[in-house]
Scaffold this motif. Sequence first.
Motif, mmCIF file in Angstrom:
data_model
loop_
_atom_site.group_PDB
_atom_site.id
_atom_site.type_symbol
_atom_site.label_atom_id
_atom_site.label_comp_id
_atom_site.label_asym_id
_atom_site.label_seq_id
_atom_site.Cartn_x
_atom_site.Cartn_y
_atom_site.Cartn_z
ATOM 1 N N CYS A 52 13.161 -5.603 -1.406
ATOM 2 C CA CYS A 52 12.624 -5.520 -2.761
ATOM 3 C C CYS A 52 13.379 -4.415 -3.486
ATOM 4 O O CYS A 52 13.602 -3.338 -2.926
ATOM 5 C CB CYS A 52 11.136 -5.214 -2.710
ATOM 6 N N VAL A 53 13.786 -4.674 -4.723
ATOM 7 C CA VAL A 53 14.485 -3.679 -5.535
ATOM 8 C C VAL A 53 13.638 -3.407 -6.772
ATOM 9 O O VAL A 53 13.247 -4.346 -7.483
ATOM 10 C CB VAL A 53 15.883 -4.193 -5.953
ATOM 11 N N VAL A 54 13.345 -2.140 -7.021
ATOM 12 C CA VAL A 54 12.506 -1.780 -8.175
ATOM 13 C C VAL A 54 13.192 -0.701 -9.000
ATOM 14 O O VAL A 54 13.933 0.134 -8.479
ATOM 15 C CB VAL A 54 11.113 -1.278 -7.739
ATOM 16 N N SER A 55 12.927 -0.740 -10.295
ATOM 17 C CA SER A 55 13.432 0.314 -11.169
ATOM 18 C C SER A 55 12.442 1.473 -11.171
ATOM 19 O O SER A 55 11.258 1.312 -10.849
ATOM 20 C CB SER A 55 13.621 -0.212 -12.592
ATOM 21 N N LEU A 60 5.464 2.450 -12.531
ATOM 22 C CA LEU A 60 4.265 2.736 -13.322
ATOM 23 C C LEU A 60 3.504 1.460 -13.666
ATOM 24 O O LEU A 60 2.420 1.526 -14.247
ATOM 25 C CB LEU A 60 4.651 3.470 -14.616
ATOM 26 N N ASN A 61 4.077 0.303 -13.316
ATOM 27 C CA ASN A 61 3.461 -0.993 -13.634
ATOM 28 C C ASN A 61 2.527 -1.414 -12.497
ATOM 29 O O ASN A 61 2.965 -1.518 -11.340
ATOM 30 C CB ASN A 61 4.572 -2.030 -13.843
ATOM 31 N N PRO A 62 1.238 -1.674 -12.773
ATOM 32 C CA PRO A 62 0.289 -2.024 -11.711
ATOM 33 C C PRO A 62 0.688 -3.273 -10.924
ATOM 34 O O PRO A 62 0.495 -3.331 -9.706
ATOM 35 C CB PRO A 62 -1.027 -2.246 -12.473
ATOM 36 N N GLU A 63 1.261 -4.283 -11.605
ATOM 37 C CA GLU A 63 1.656 -5.513 -10.906
ATOM 38 C C GLU A 63 2.803 -5.227 -9.928
ATOM 39 O O GLU A 63 2.813 -5.745 -8.807
ATOM 40 C CB GLU A 63 2.077 -6.581 -11.916
ATOM 41 N N VAL A 64 3.745 -4.428 -10.371
ATOM 42 C CA VAL A 64 4.869 -4.076 -9.500
ATOM 43 C C VAL A 64 4.375 -3.246 -8.322
ATOM 44 O O VAL A 64 4.771 -3.466 -7.168
ATOM 45 C CB VAL A 64 5.956 -3.326 -10.284
ATOM 46 N N ASP A 66 1.510 -3.297 -6.954
ATOM 47 C CA ASP A 66 0.786 -4.164 -6.022
ATOM 48 C C ASP A 66 1.763 -4.864 -5.082
ATOM 49 O O ASP A 66 1.521 -4.965 -3.872
ATOM 50 C CB ASP A 66 -0.037 -5.196 -6.795
ATOM 51 N N ILE A 67 2.890 -5.359 -5.633
ATOM 52 C CA ILE A 67 3.915 -6.002 -4.816
ATOM 53 C C ILE A 67 4.504 -5.000 -3.823
ATOM 54 O O ILE A 67 4.626 -5.283 -2.619
ATOM 55 C CB ILE A 67 5.022 -6.594 -5.715
ATOM 56 N N VAL A 68 4.863 -3.819 -4.316
ATOM 57 C CA VAL A 68 5.443 -2.786 -3.455
ATOM 58 C C VAL A 68 4.459 -2.393 -2.358
ATOM 59 O O VAL A 68 4.839 -2.216 -1.189
ATOM 60 C CB VAL A 68 5.860 -1.562 -4.282
ATOM 61 N N GLY A 69 3.182 -2.291 -2.704
ATOM 62 C CA GLY A 69 2.171 -1.935 -1.714
ATOM 63 C C GLY A 69 2.061 -2.969 -0.606
ATOM 64 O O GLY A 69 1.939 -2.609 0.584
ATOM 65 N N GLN A 70 2.116 -4.266 -0.980
ATOM 66 C CA GLN A 70 2.063 -5.326 0.034
ATOM 67 C C GLN A 70 3.255 -5.233 0.982
ATOM 68 O O GLN A 70 3.118 -5.419 2.194
ATOM 69 C CB GLN A 70 2.055 -6.694 -0.648
ATOM 70 N N LEU A 71 4.420 -4.947 0.412
ATOM 71 C CA LEU A 71 5.633 -4.878 1.233
ATOM 72 C C LEU A 71 5.620 -3.655 2.156
ATOM 73 O O LEU A 71 5.948 -3.761 3.330
ATOM 74 C CB LEU A 71 6.862 -4.835 0.330
ATOM 75 N N GLU A 72 5.244 -2.519 1.596
ATOM 76 C CA GLU A 72 5.246 -1.315 2.412
ATOM 77 C C GLU A 72 4.202 -1.380 3.519
ATOM 78 O O GLU A 72 4.398 -0.812 4.603
ATOM 79 C CB GLU A 72 5.025 -0.091 1.528
ATOM 80 N N GLY A 97 11.255 -5.054 -14.063
ATOM 81 C CA GLY A 97 11.886 -4.068 -13.197
ATOM 82 C C GLY A 97 11.648 -4.257 -11.722
ATOM 83 O O GLY A 97 11.643 -3.291 -10.960
ATOM 84 N N VAL A 98 11.479 -5.499 -11.277
ATOM 85 C CA VAL A 98 11.330 -5.760 -9.854
ATOM 86 C C VAL A 98 12.081 -7.030 -9.502
ATOM 87 O O VAL A 98 12.070 -8.009 -10.261
ATOM 88 C CB VAL A 98 9.834 -5.890 -9.448
ATOM 89 N N MET A 99 12.769 -7.030 -8.369
ATOM 90 C CA MET A 99 13.442 -8.232 -7.895
ATOM 91 C C MET A 99 13.448 -8.243 -6.374
ATOM 92 O O MET A 99 13.293 -7.206 -5.724
ATOM 93 C CB MET A 99 14.879 -8.325 -8.434
ATOM 94 N N PHE A 100 13.567 -9.450 -5.824
ATOM 95 C CA PHE A 100 13.676 -9.633 -4.378
ATOM 96 C C PHE A 100 15.085 -10.095 -4.036
ATOM 97 O O PHE A 100 15.661 -10.934 -4.750
ATOM 98 C CB PHE A 100 12.695 -10.707 -3.877
ATOM 99 N N LEU A 101 15.610 -9.590 -2.953
ATOM 100 C CA LEU A 101 16.823 -10.130 -2.343
ATOM 101 C C LEU A 101 16.385 -11.047 -1.217
ATOM 102 O O LEU A 101 15.653 -10.632 -0.313
ATOM 103 C CB LEU A 101 17.688 -9.000 -1.798
ATOM 104 N N ILE A 102 16.787 -12.323 -1.282
ATOM 105 C CA ILE A 102 16.367 -13.293 -0.268
ATOM 106 C C ILE A 102 17.558 -14.084 0.245
ATOM 107 O O ILE A 102 18.601 -14.172 -0.407
ATOM 108 C CB ILE A 102 15.320 -14.284 -0.824
ATOM 109 N N ALA A 103 17.398 -14.655 1.421
ATOM 110 C CA ALA A 103 18.383 -15.596 1.955
ATOM 111 C C ALA A 103 18.129 -16.962 1.328
ATOM 112 O O ALA A 103 16.982 -17.397 1.205
ATOM 113 C CB ALA A 103 18.264 -15.683 3.467
ATOM 114 N N THR A 104 19.186 -17.628 0.891
ATOM 115 C CA THR A 104 19.024 -18.960 0.315
ATOM 116 C C THR A 104 18.972 -19.999 1.437
ATOM 117 O O THR A 104 19.861 -20.024 2.294
ATOM 118 C CB THR A 104 20.175 -19.289 -0.649
ATOM 119 N N PRO A 105 17.942 -20.838 1.438
ATOM 120 C CA PRO A 105 17.817 -21.830 2.506
ATOM 121 C C PRO A 105 18.993 -22.802 2.506
ATOM 122 O O PRO A 105 19.448 -23.257 1.460
ATOM 123 C CB PRO A 105 16.513 -22.559 2.155
ATOM 124 N N GLU A 106 19.482 -23.124 3.693
ATOM 125 C CA GLU A 106 20.522 -24.135 3.847
ATOM 126 C C GLU A 106 19.952 -25.273 4.682
ATOM 127 O O GLU A 106 19.536 -25.067 5.823
ATOM 128 C CB GLU A 106 21.758 -23.539 4.521
#
Length: 261
Positions: A52-55, A60-64, A66-72, A97-106
Motif C-alpha cells: 500500500c502506498v499513501v501520501s 489525515l483521511n479517515p477512509e485511508v 481505515d485501509i492502512v489499519g486493516q493492512l497493518e 492519496g492511497v494506492m495498492f501495488l498488486i500482481a496482475t493475474p495471468e
Amino acid sequence: MKTITSRDNAQYKELVKLAGSSSARRKAGRTLLDGVHLCESYLQLRGMPEQCVVSESALLNPEVMDIVGQLEAKHAHVLGLPDALYNAVSQVEHGVGVMFLIATPERAVTAPLSVSAVLLDGVQDPGNVGSILRSAAAAGITQVYCSAGSAFCWSPKVLRAAMGAHFVLDIFENVDLAALVREARVQTLATSGYATQRLYDVDLRQPVAWLFGHEGQGVAHDLLAMATHQVVIPHLGQVESLNVAACAAVCFFEQVRQNQA
C-alpha cells in the motif's frame, strides 16, 4: 510503515515506471490501483496487496486510515511518501492519496467456452474496455477474453473506468479469439451495423459469447463469419452507430431482461 523521501530511491523509481508505462506494467506483471474505492474493493474481494502506498496528507483521511489499519493489523507492507513524491506517481488528478501495488493475474485458456462471456476484438480505448468490464460484471457475466490488439485490462485508465469489476471477473488477455469461438460450446453473437437480425429477436435465455470489435473497424471479418448470429441494435436517431461500450451494455441487459422475464 516505511517512509521514502528521496526521488532517487530504487523502489520509488520502480513505482514511477509502473505508473507511467504500460510496457513496464506488462513486463513486471504488476500494476497500481489508485483511489479509496479500488483499494477497498480489492481488500474485500481479493485480499492483501503486495504493498500500500499513501501520501503524507492522506494519513489525515479517515477512509485511508481505515485501509492502512486493516493492512497493518495483518502486517502488510505500507509505504509512506511526501505529497510531492506521491503526486508524481499518481495518475489521478486531485486524488485521495492511497494506492495498492498488486500482481496482475495471468490466466491461460484451458477449456472450451461454456458460459456467458465477453470477447473483445481489438477494442483499444481504455475507457471503453473499462466500461464494458463494469457492465459485464453488473450483468452477472464472469469471463472476459481479449485479443492481442485490445487495451491492456490492468492499465490505470481501464481500472478506473471498471470501478472494481476486475475483481469479480476472470480476465484472459492475448487470446486467439478465432480458436476460442471455433471450440465454444455456446452460441456466439457478434454486433455489426450491417447485420439484418435485431438483437431483440434472438433467444438469449442460454449462455452467450458476446463478440465486440474495434471502435472504428468493428469485428474482424473472419470472426464475424464464425459467429452464430450477427445482430444489430436498432436506433432511431440520425447517428451511424452506438459507442461499443453502450452497445455492450444494451446487449448484456437484454440478456438479463430475457432471463428474468
